[in-house]
Design an enzyme around this catalytic site. Structure first.
Site: not given
Ligand SMILES: [Fe+2]
Length: 466
Positions: A164, A193, A196, A325, A352-353
């Site tokens: 991320d 990710d 963005y 999430h 994700h987190v």
């Molecule tokens: Fe994500």
């Protein structure tokens, strides 16, 4: 007597259950001052295009086959297609070789990409430094990489772990800390990710270009093993963009065919002593789906005598005690967790987190709808689950945690950072997480990981947190 015995068992069971439910692990006492995470402006140094007509930019490499003897070199030219050929030579010889590639472009709403080149260099020697030159005919640029050692059970190898990432000032700190880490990562396992760009109006794909230029200082020199996250979907029917993963799959190629996969979104590679399986949280994974069938056939193929370390990368975590999430990874967990226990996966990395968390070895595979057994339990055949979505993107930190900390959660902290996994031999790997702390990377969580096949008896030993 029998009744008394049952009572003791019941009481013991309650005590054990209680301790499992309530004795959570460590929630770090380090509390980051929450500051706004903002993207670096377009005119930042790290986004600067290289000088010269049609100079290759956004250079990145990844493994190009199943064993580590091939490399996919990718780059973008902006002025005209130019050459897709890579000129490369080994440090040990002066003989120069060519690898021809292909060029592609795509449109996304009102954006047209530059000329995206992908060229696979094959039949490389293991453990060898290679130089490679691209942009031939216009402005050539030269980079280098080192091929991994041959696949084998006791081959030491160190992976970096980043997730991320995005392109904020914090993202830049994370990448810098990874580069400066005295534990030198030789390849990055990236858990999804990337840019963005989809947070910008019309998913402004210029931010895919800036991201490519930002990370080039690492991705041009060591392979990043890519996993797709939700920010790679770029599904925007409101502007007519209905083909999921369009920018990502045009820009980031992976060697999925080498592992008999039918999609770049799930695949596997072997590298040194590790077998790495990449899954897609955002592709169908139910029974009979292509990803399900592939994974079902893939797991029995892993020869732990050859690659003792079985590592899985996916984006949406299966175990996550933050209030973000929450349970998004649950259906995939239900589908695949029994396999991960059966095949003794060592570690599962997710993103994700936007925070950090590491679990104990736990599983939750007993539930069958009617038996009510739906609590995670300690399980020495189960993987450790690490959430490492803390690269530093513009969406900011996930700071809100569920309380009390569940028993399965060994360590959690809401800070940005990166991790390293240093495999020493078939039995041991040293894993550590490095928070970004006021200009320094601080090793804030570290454990010796015992291999599930070759050293399964003792629990992985958590070291004192510094
Ligand atoms: Fe994500």
């Amino acid at each position: 007597m029998e009744f008394f015995g049952r009572c003791i068992v019941l009481v013991l069971g309650l005590i054990l259950n209680e301790s499992l439910l309530c004795n959570g692990g460590v929630t770090s006492s380090f509390v980051r001052k929450v500051e706004k995470t903002i993207d670096m402006p377009l005119d930042s140094d790290v986004f600067g295009a290289p000088p010269g007509y049609n100079a290759p930019q956004q250079v990145h490499i990844t493994q190009g086959d199943h064993e580590g003897k091939a490399v996919i070199v990718s780059w973008v030219t902006m002025d005209e297609p130019g050459s897709s050929t890579v000129l490369y030579w080994s440090e040990k010889s002066k003989q120069k070789n060519n690898a021809k590639g292909k060029v592609t472009t795509y449109k996304f709403y009102n954006y047209t990409s530059g000329y995206i080149h992908h060229s696979t260099i094959r039949h490389l020697e293991f453990n060898t430094k290679y130089y490679y030159k691209i942009g031939i005919g216009h402005t050539a640029r030269t980079f280098w990489f080192v091929t991994p050692p041959p696949v084998g059970p006791d081959v030491p190898y160190t992976f970096g772990l980043i997730g991320d990432l995005g392109q904020s000032f914090d993202s830049n700190k994370t990448l810098t800390h990874y580069e400066l880490n005295p534990i030198k990562g030789q390849a990055v396992l990236f858990v999804g990710d990337l840019s963005y760009a989809d947070n910008y109006p019309n998913h402004d794909n210029v931010r895919w270009d800036t991201w490519g230029r930002f990370v080039e200082r690492s991705t041009a020199y060591q392979p990043w093993i890519w996993t797709a996250g939700n920010h790679e979907i770029d599904f925007a029917p409101e502007i007519g963009e209905t083909k999921p993963f369009k920018p990502y799959t045009h820009r980031y190629h992976v060697p999925y065919r080498a592992s008999n996969s039918t999609s770049p979104l799930w695949y596997s590679i072997k590298r040194a002593s590790a077998y790495i399986i990449v899954l897609s949280s955002y592709s169908a994974y139910g029974k009979y789906t292509p990803q399900y069938k592939w994974l079902e056939e893939e797991l029995p193929k892993v020869n732990r005598t050859e690659t003792p370390w079985l590592i899985v990368l996916l984006h949406s975590p299966w175990y996550n005690s933050y209030n973000y999430h929450y349970m998004e990874g649950e259906t995939m967990r239900v589908m695949y967790e029994p396999w991960f226990v059966k095949y003794k996966v060592d570690i599962v990395f997710a993103g994700h987190v936007h925070a950090y968390e590491r679990t104990e070895r736990i599983s939750n595979v007993a539930y069958n709808v009617v038996n009510g057994e739906c609590t995670p339990i300690r399980d020495q055949s189960a993987p450790i689950y690490v959430t490492i979505g803390d690269g530093g993107n513009l969406e900011g930190l996930a700071t809100n945690m569920t309380e009390p900390q569940p028993a399965y959660s060994a360590f959690r902290e809401a800070s940005f950072g990166h991790a390293t996994l240093a495999i020493k031999n078939r039995t041991h790997a040293y894993y550590s997480w490095h928070r970004n702390q006021d200009g320094y990377a601080v090793e804030a969580d570290k454990i010796w990981v015992n291999n599930r096949i070759w050293n399964p008896v003792d629990e992985s030993m958590a070291l004192a947190v510094s």
